[in-house]
Design a protein around this motif. Structure first.
Motif, PDB file in Angstrom:
ATOM      1  N   TRP A  26      64.078   3.309   2.270  1.00 33.80           N
ATOM      2  CA  TRP A  26      64.401   1.961   2.757  1.00 33.80           C
ATOM      3  C   TRP A  26      63.150   1.407   3.414  1.00 33.80           C
ATOM      4  O   TRP A  26      62.519   2.092   4.222  1.00 33.80           O
ATOM      5  N   ILE A  27      62.808   0.158   3.099  1.00 32.47           N
ATOM      6  CA  ILE A  27      61.658  -0.471   3.742  1.00 32.47           C
ATOM      7  C   ILE A  27      62.084  -0.952   5.131  1.00 32.47           C
ATOM      8  O   ILE A  27      63.036  -1.711   5.266  1.00 32.47           O
ATOM      9  N   GLU A  28      61.386  -0.457   6.147  1.00 30.88           N
ATOM     10  CA  GLU A  28      61.712  -0.805   7.536  1.00 30.88           C
ATOM     11  C   GLU A  28      60.793  -1.898   8.080  1.00 30.88           C
ATOM     12  O   GLU A  28      61.180  -2.653   8.973  1.00 30.88           O
ATOM     13  N   HIS A  29      59.555  -1.949   7.588  1.00 33.63           N
ATOM     14  CA  HIS A  29      58.576  -2.920   8.078  1.00 33.63           C
ATOM     15  C   HIS A  29      57.470  -3.048   7.036  1.00 33.63           C
ATOM     16  O   HIS A  29      57.115  -2.072   6.383  1.00 33.63           O
ATOM     17  N   VAL A  30      56.943  -4.267   6.906  1.00 29.68           N
ATOM     18  CA  VAL A  30      55.812  -4.504   6.014  1.00 29.68           C
ATOM     19  C   VAL A  30      54.661  -5.084   6.828  1.00 29.68           C
ATOM     20  O   VAL A  30      54.832  -6.070   7.534  1.00 29.68           O
ATOM     21  N   ASP A  31      53.510  -4.435   6.746  1.00 25.90           N
ATOM     22  CA  ASP A  31      52.294  -4.896   7.408  1.00 25.90           C
ATOM     23  C   ASP A  31      51.394  -5.503   6.327  1.00 25.90           C
ATOM     24  O   ASP A  31      50.600  -4.810   5.696  1.00 25.90           O
ATOM     25  N   ALA A  32      51.573  -6.815   6.118  1.00 22.08           N
ATOM     26  CA  ALA A  32      50.863  -7.494   5.029  1.00 22.08           C
ATOM     27  C   ALA A  32      49.359  -7.474   5.229  1.00 22.08           C
ATOM     28  O   ALA A  32      48.602  -7.356   4.263  1.00 22.08           O
ATOM     29  N   GLN A  33      48.901  -7.573   6.458  1.00 26.31           N
ATOM     30  CA  GLN A  33      47.468  -7.620   6.731  1.00 26.31           C
ATOM     31  C   GLN A  33      46.761  -6.345   6.284  1.00 26.31           C
ATOM     32  O   GLN A  33      45.637  -6.377   5.795  1.00 26.31           O
ATOM     33  N   ASN A  34      47.446  -5.206   6.427  1.00 20.78           N
ATOM     34  CA  ASN A  34      46.836  -3.927   6.065  1.00 20.78           C
ATOM     35  C   ASN A  34      47.376  -3.332   4.767  1.00 20.78           C
ATOM     36  O   ASN A  34      46.974  -2.244   4.372  1.00 20.78           O
ATOM     37  N   GLY A  35      48.322  -4.023   4.116  1.00 21.10           N
ATOM     38  CA  GLY A  35      48.875  -3.533   2.852  1.00 21.10           C
ATOM     39  C   GLY A  35      49.704  -2.273   3.011  1.00 21.10           C
ATOM     40  O   GLY A  35      49.752  -1.440   2.116  1.00 21.10           O
ATOM     41  N   MET A  36      50.342  -2.142   4.177  1.00 24.23           N
ATOM     42  CA  MET A  36      51.115  -0.935   4.475  1.00 24.23           C
ATOM     43  C   MET A  36      52.591  -1.276   4.666  1.00 24.23           C
ATOM     44  O   MET A  36      52.945  -2.404   4.992  1.00 24.23           O
ATOM     45  N   ALA A  37      53.447  -0.282   4.470  1.00 20.73           N
ATOM     46  CA  ALA A  37      54.879  -0.427   4.727  1.00 20.73           C
ATOM     47  C   ALA A  37      55.372   0.820   5.444  1.00 20.73           C
ATOM     48  O   ALA A  37      54.933   1.933   5.148  1.00 20.73           O
ATOM     49  N   THR A  38      56.274   0.618   6.394  1.00 26.56           N
ATOM     50  CA  THR A  38      56.949   1.735   7.039  1.00 26.56           C
ATOM     51  C   THR A  38      58.287   1.881   6.343  1.00 26.56           C
ATOM     52  O   THR A  38      59.031   0.909   6.205  1.00 26.56           O
ATOM     53  N   VAL A  39      58.566   3.088   5.864  1.00 26.53           N
ATOM     54  CA  VAL A  39      59.800   3.340   5.120  1.00 26.53           C
ATOM     55  C   VAL A  39      60.577   4.487   5.742  1.00 26.53           C
ATOM     56  O   VAL A  39      59.997   5.402   6.333  1.00 26.53           O
ATOM     57  N   GLN A  40      61.895   4.410   5.596  1.00 21.58           N
ATOM     58  CA  GLN A  40      62.780   5.504   6.002  1.00 21.58           C
ATOM     59  C   GLN A  40      63.089   6.314   4.748  1.00 21.58           C
ATOM     60  O   GLN A  40      63.531   5.770   3.745  1.00 21.58           O
ATOM     61  N   VAL A  41      62.861   7.603   4.817  1.00 19.79           N
ATOM     62  CA  VAL A  41      63.112   8.482   3.682  1.00 19.79           C
ATOM     63  C   VAL A  41      64.525   9.056   3.811  1.00 19.79           C
ATOM     64  O   VAL A  41      64.872   9.612   4.856  1.00 19.79           O
ATOM     65  N   GLY A  42      65.321   8.902   2.753  1.00 23.50           N
ATOM     66  CA  GLY A  42      66.682   9.430   2.776  1.00 23.50           C
ATOM     67  C   GLY A  42      67.548   8.704   3.788  1.00 23.50           C
ATOM     68  O   GLY A  42      67.341   7.538   4.083  1.00 23.50           O
ATOM     69  N   SER A  43      68.514   9.410   4.367  1.00 24.36           N
ATOM     70  CA  SER A  43      69.484   8.775   5.259  1.00 24.36           C
ATOM     71  C   SER A  43      69.219   9.055   6.733  1.00 24.36           C
ATOM     72  O   SER A  43      70.022   8.693   7.578  1.00 24.36           O
ATOM     73  N   ARG A  44      68.105   9.720   7.057  1.00 22.95           N
ATOM     74  CA  ARG A  44      67.811  10.037   8.456  1.00 22.95           C
ATOM     75  C   ARG A  44      66.882   8.985   9.054  1.00 22.95           C
ATOM     76  O   ARG A  44      65.718   8.900   8.654  1.00 22.95           O
ATOM     77  N   PRO A  45      67.380   8.186  10.010  1.00 22.24           N
ATOM     78  CA  PRO A  45      66.561   7.115  10.589  1.00 22.24           C
ATOM     79  C   PRO A  45      65.274   7.597  11.245  1.00 22.24           C
ATOM     80  O   PRO A  45      64.330   6.832  11.386  1.00 22.24           O
ATOM     81  N   THR A  46      65.213   8.853  11.644  1.00 21.11           N
ATOM     82  CA  THR A  46      64.013   9.368  12.299  1.00 21.11           C
ATOM     83  C   THR A  46      62.949   9.820  11.302  1.00 21.11           C
ATOM     84  O   THR A  46      61.828  10.122  11.694  1.00 21.11           O
ATOM     85  N   ASN A  47      63.296   9.881  10.023  1.00 17.57           N
ATOM     86  CA  ASN A  47      62.357  10.339   8.994  1.00 17.57           C
ATOM     87  C   ASN A  47      61.646   9.128   8.397  1.00 17.57           C
ATOM     88  O   ASN A  47      62.013   8.630   7.342  1.00 17.57           O
ATOM     89  N   THR A  48      60.619   8.619   9.106  1.00 18.37           N
ATOM     90  CA  THR A  48      59.889   7.452   8.621  1.00 18.37           C
ATOM     91  C   THR A  48      58.434   7.811   8.328  1.00 18.37           C
ATOM     92  O   THR A  48      57.878   8.731   8.922  1.00 18.37           O
ATOM     93  N   HIS A  49      57.867   7.062   7.391  1.00 26.07           N
ATOM     94  CA  HIS A  49      56.464   7.235   7.012  1.00 26.07           C
ATOM     95  C   HIS A  49      55.846   5.860   6.833  1.00 26.07           C
ATOM     96  O   HIS A  49      56.514   4.939   6.369  1.00 26.07           O
TER      97      HIS A  49
END
Length: 61
Positions: A26-49
Motif C-alpha cells: 500500500w502506498i502510504e506517502h509519495v515524495d515527488a521531489q526525491n522520486g520516493m514512496a513510503t509503502v506498507q508491505v502486507g497487512s502489518r502497518p509497522t512494516n514500511t519501506h
C-alpha cells in the motif's frame, strides 16, 4: 512506475494493486521531489519501506 502514477494511486479512492519485488504493498506517502514512496508491505502497518517509485509495479486486474 513513474512519480505521477504513484501520486494518482495514492490519491485515488479506488483500490489499485501495487507490488514491490512481487509482494503486495500500500502506498502510504509519495515524495515527488526525491522520486520516493513510503509503502506498507502486507497487512502489518509497522512494516514500511521507503523506495524509489521505479521499483513499484502496478498489477493488471
Amino acid at each position: 512506475m513513474d512519480i505521477k502514477r504513484a501520486q494518482d494511486i495514492y490519491a485515488s479512492k479506488e483500490t489499485v494493486s501495487v507490488h514491490l519485488d512481487g509482494e503486495p504493498v500500500w502506498i502510504e506517502h509519495v515524495d515527488a521531489q526525491n522520486g520516493m514512496a513510503t509503502v506498507q508491505v502486507g497487512s502489518r502497518p509497522t512494516n514500511t519501506h521507503t523506495v524509489g517509485v521505479e521499483r513499484l509495479e502496478e498489477q493488471e486486474h
